[in-house]
Design an enzyme around this catalytic site. Sequence first.
Site, PDB file in Angstrom:
ATOM      1  N   GLU A   1      31.461  43.450  41.480  1.00 43.11           N
ATOM      2  CA  GLU A   1      32.083  44.634  40.873  1.00 43.11           C
ATOM      3  C   GLU A   1      31.093  45.793  40.997  1.00 43.11           C
ATOM      4  O   GLU A   1      29.877  45.590  40.857  1.00 43.11           O
ATOM      5  CB  GLU A   1      32.408  44.334  39.401  1.00 43.11           C
TER       6      GLU A   1
ATOM      7  N   ASP B   1      41.998  42.242  43.918  1.00 43.86           N
ATOM      8  CA  ASP B   1      42.877  42.932  42.968  1.00 43.86           C
ATOM      9  C   ASP B   1      42.470  44.404  42.960  1.00 43.86           C
ATOM     10  O   ASP B   1      41.868  44.901  42.006  1.00 43.86           O
ATOM     11  CB  ASP B   1      42.743  42.314  41.572  1.00 43.86           C
TER      12      ASP B   1
ATOM     13  N   CYS C   1      48.995  46.304  42.526  1.00 46.99           N
ATOM     14  CA  CYS C   1      49.826  47.140  41.661  1.00 46.99           C
ATOM     15  C   CYS C   1      50.573  48.184  42.479  1.00 46.99           C
ATOM     16  O   CYS C   1      51.186  49.095  41.927  1.00 46.99           O
ATOM     17  CB  CYS C   1      48.968  47.818  40.589  1.00 46.99           C
TER      18      CYS C   1
END
Length: 477
Positions: free
Chosen positions: A358, A406, A433
């Site tokens: 991350e 993601d 998304c």
Amino acid sequence: MNDEVETLLSQPPLKSKKYQKKVRVMLEKNAVIEVLIEDLSHDGKGVAKVENLVFFVDNALPGERIQMRVLKVTKKMGYGKVEERLSTSPERNEAIDMTYLRSGIADLGHLNYEAQLIFKTKQVKDSLYKMADIKDIDVPLTLGMDQPFAYRNKAQVPVRRVSGQLETGFFRKNSHDLMPIEDFYIQDKEIDNLLVFVRDLLRRYDLKACDEKEQSGLIRHLIVRRGHYSGEIMLIIVTTRPKIFRIEQIIEKIVAEFPALVSVIQNINDQNTNAILGKEFRTLYGKDTITDQMLGNTYAISAQSFYQVNTEMAEKLYQTAIDFADVKPDDVVIDAYSGIGTIGLSFAKHVQHVYGVEVVAAAVHDAQKNAAANGIDNVTYVCDSAEKAMEKWVKDGIKPTIIIVDPPRKGLTESFIKVSANVQPEKIIYISCNPATMARDIKLYEELGYKLTKVQPVDLFPQTHHCEVVSLLEKRN
């Protein structure tokens, strides 16, 4: 529709520039014409066709015939609004309060829920076909909720002065005009209750709401987070300057009314921007975090943490990803957008090891704390770009069998796709998304030796046009 426009539109198309010009004049701003809504756009607007122009119309559904007022026309498209509805779709939700449509809080709320799920399934199918030329994949019906209301565990509400009074609510679409709202329809009801209580306290203590035009006032936003299972509540007060008059008394009264409130944070944002949060946080009461559970793991959630706003459906989303991966005890997983660890830690109990990467250092720290709090020791989290971390892990002899991605709405970068394909995992789980950017990325993955084998849309955002989807890509032999 006036007779001249009706006559023009009833004629067969002509190539005459004079004819086209005359039609365009009749379709200028504020003209009212009768149209049939033929489809829905990706963001839930009704689609009508007039001559060679496509019009997009809010609060209009396929099959409805309307009197449309023209709002704007460009060379290829136009925008209109419903002046009068001449026929009504059987799929229309007549009970929706227009406030939710005007503000965009529930921009698909005028469509009944069963039809919303069908619409989102179609969005995924259409994206795969148009962006990736994939038409032979089965796209099951979008997984939905039994109660598709009051699901959001987080609220971000602007505070403004309206008619001389401090108000909380939501901005009208495409504006900064605040619409006062007490019941937000899709938010946890306890969050709504807290917002109204705090609003009334701010009024009683005469704290000034932010005024963007005058660059004055103190209170900019109220942000509330509530644990779906724990019930713990965090209140974040965003202010333009550090001092809040009589804040101790205000907090005392809130806690007395809402004993589940375990954290009050002040965020100071003195910049004249659209950014909600500034850089400085101060804990005024209780803890720095709240806790909640997802798929059996407990997570500490800070003011800045990314945490899915619909816990019930996030669990279905992550379980679908686990099921698609068909995980084995010897699998090695890379979680390429690991955040605070919610996806990777959900996988960890089923596999040999999870490596998470991350770019946000605070999120990496939270992921490490969450792993320790849950007694999970087969995970490694680093702060880096996904490309660099994967290349280093491969050089160190780590061979992932599964990569999970993601990404944000913009999707993956071409460089990331190439690096992840070069690592040659057996499976890639793509959680998206944005079906359009997912389909674009899948097309490149297929060119690099992977095949899309499973897709499942999941409705994390009922009453809105947003759609989440899980896809499985497997390496070709």
